[in-house]
Design a protein around this motif. Structure first.
Motif, PDB file in Angstrom:
ATOM      1  N   PHE A   1      41.019  31.231  50.244  1.00 13.51           N
ATOM      2  CA  PHE A   1      42.206  30.708  50.720  1.00 13.51           C
ATOM      3  C   PHE A   1      42.596  29.019  50.462  1.00 13.51           C
ATOM      4  CE2 PHE A   1      43.718  27.712  54.373  1.00 13.51           C
ATOM      5  CZ  PHE A   1      44.876  28.222  54.410  1.00 13.51           C
TER       6      PHE A   1
ATOM      7  N   MET B   1      37.311  31.080  56.016  1.00 13.46           N
ATOM      8  CA  MET B   1      38.740  31.443  55.943  1.00 13.46           C
ATOM      9  C   MET B   1      39.133  31.615  57.035  1.00 13.46           C
ATOM     10  SD  MET B   1      38.803  31.213  52.561  1.00 13.46           S
ATOM     11  CE  MET B   1      37.373  31.244  51.499  1.00 13.46           C
TER      12      MET B   1
ATOM     13  N   TRP C   1      44.265  34.953  57.167  1.00 13.18           N
ATOM     14  CA  TRP C   1      44.098  35.291  55.700  1.00 13.18           C
ATOM     15  C   TRP C   1      42.938  36.379  55.307  1.00 13.18           C
ATOM     16  CZ3 TRP C   1      45.890  33.162  51.255  1.00 13.18           C
ATOM     17  CH2 TRP C   1      45.396  33.652  50.262  1.00 13.18           C
ATOM     18  N   ASN C   2      41.955  36.447  56.252  1.00 10.84           N
ATOM     19  CA  ASN C   2      41.059  37.553  55.974  1.00 10.84           C
ATOM     20  C   ASN C   2      41.676  38.826  56.503  1.00 10.84           C
ATOM     21  OD1 ASN C   2      38.764  35.751  55.394  1.00 10.84           O
ATOM     22  ND2 ASN C   2      38.315  35.668  57.421  1.00 10.84           N
TER      23      ASN C   2
ATOM     24  N   ASP D   1      40.278  35.474  45.960  1.00  9.36           N
ATOM     25  CA  ASP D   1      40.483  35.542  47.539  1.00  9.36           C
ATOM     26  C   ASP D   1      40.259  34.515  48.284  1.00  9.36           C
ATOM     27  OD1 ASP D   1      37.955  35.831  47.248  1.00  9.36           O
ATOM     28  OD2 ASP D   1      37.748  37.679  48.462  1.00  9.36           O
TER      29      ASP D   1
END
Lengths: 174, 157
Positions: free
Chosen positions: A96, A163, A167-168, A94
């Motif tokens: 990025f 990040m 993206w989160n 996870d």
């Protein structure tokens, strides 16, 4: 994709590598040193194309004489990078910057092949001269920017807390 | 004396700013790494030529002269981006043996590069026997060990 990462994460060899005290520092250190060999030589090849340095060196000399070394560095870099991923796949799943780095490497590879099979074919016409065609200069600039971005995203992988917001929001790790 | 100097560095408002500002350290570390690549390339191209590999059709002194300014300016960039990292984590550095090994080898590397290596690389080729090979291998060894110790500061300190 997630199930593949989880499957690797649960493999005994992945766990053994992850739990080894010396494996991670060793792999990361070799990864950085081999990056210097690969990216350092490629950077000066790109700068030759752009016309920033090594102007008296015939362009065709560099792939012939420096690429075997650069590719050796790249090979070691791929192996150590692969082992780092193998040892902690869920750390990167996870992340990025990990995916950005992978995407940038693919684009840099495409740029390299494009240059090699299109622009570089006419190298005899501009090998000795100082006037590098615009296509070759452009390929050099694109390569410099892309490999610098690969180095930067590689370093940023350590900053899991930084990040991008969008993206989160994708919530990939959940 | 040395410890109090490092405590003073750690206590600077700039060091506090570096630690509090979310993006300061990552940006400086990324710039440091890009400068490292530029420095490594400039050193390697000449060192490989010294050991008889790489761009052997180009005269050694021409190659060394052309890459000299890249080597110097990328080292300056390494120093400029490395100093804030030392300031902001001064006590971590102070207690890390790798930091001290790195600093000692950097001093040796700089002395070696600007005296012996420069003399050999700028000399007329073929007049120094096997010395260029020895100098090339030593230079690669010195600067590789600097990057190894540097990486280990962050990992094992």
């Amino acid at each position: 994709m997630r199930s593949l990462f989880e499957w690797v994460d649960a493999l005994p060899s992945s766990i053994a590598l992850r739990e080894s005290l010396n494996a991670y520092p060793t792999m990361l250190t070799v990864h950085v040193v081999s990056m210097c060999l690969f990216a350092g030589l490629i950077a000066y090849w790109d700068m030759r194309l752009v016309g920033l340095t090594l102007k008296k060196v015939p362009v065709s000399n560099i792939p012939t004489r420096l690429f075997p070394w650069a590719l050796t560095g790249y090979g070691i870099n791929l192996i150590t990078g692969g082992l780092l991923l193998y040892s902690q796949p869920m750390r990167y799943y996870d992340n990025f910057y990990f995916w950005a780095k992978m995407a940038l490497m693919v684009v840099a590879g495409i740029n390299m092949f494009w240059f090699h099979y299109a622009t570089y074919k006419s190298v005899q016409a501009w090998d000795q001269g100082r006037e590098i065609p615009m296509n070759a200069r452009l390929a050099g600039v694109v390569s410099l920017v892309l490999w610098a971005a690969v180095v930067v995203t590689g370093r940023m992988m350590a900053y899991a807390g930084l990040m991008p917001e969008w993206w989160n929001n994708l919530n990939i790790g959940a | 004396m040395t410890q109090s100097f490092f405590e003073w560095m750690q206590g600077l408002s700039f060091s506090a700013w570096m630690l509090e500002e979310t993006w300061a350290s990552p940006i400086i570390q990324c710039m440091h790494l890009v400068a490292l690549v530029a420095f490594a390339g400039a050193v390697l191209v000449v060192d490989m030529r010294l050991i008889g590999r790489g761009l052997i059709k180009t005269p050694l002194n021409q190659l060394a002269r052309e890459l000299d300014r890249w080597m110097i300016w990328s080292f300056v960039a390494l120093f400029v981006t490395g100093a804030p990292q030392v300031l902001s984590t001064a006590l971590k550095q102070y207690y890390s043996p790798f930091f001290w090994w790195k600093m000692q080898i950097i001093v040796i590397g700089l002395l070696f590069t600007f005296t012996i290596r420069r003399r050999v690389a700028f000399a007329e080729e073929g007049t120094l026997g096997h010395w260029p090979k020895v100098v090339g291998v030593l230079s690669i060894g010195i600067w590789t060990s600097v990057s190894v110790w540097a990486r280990l500061i962050g990992l094992l300190s």
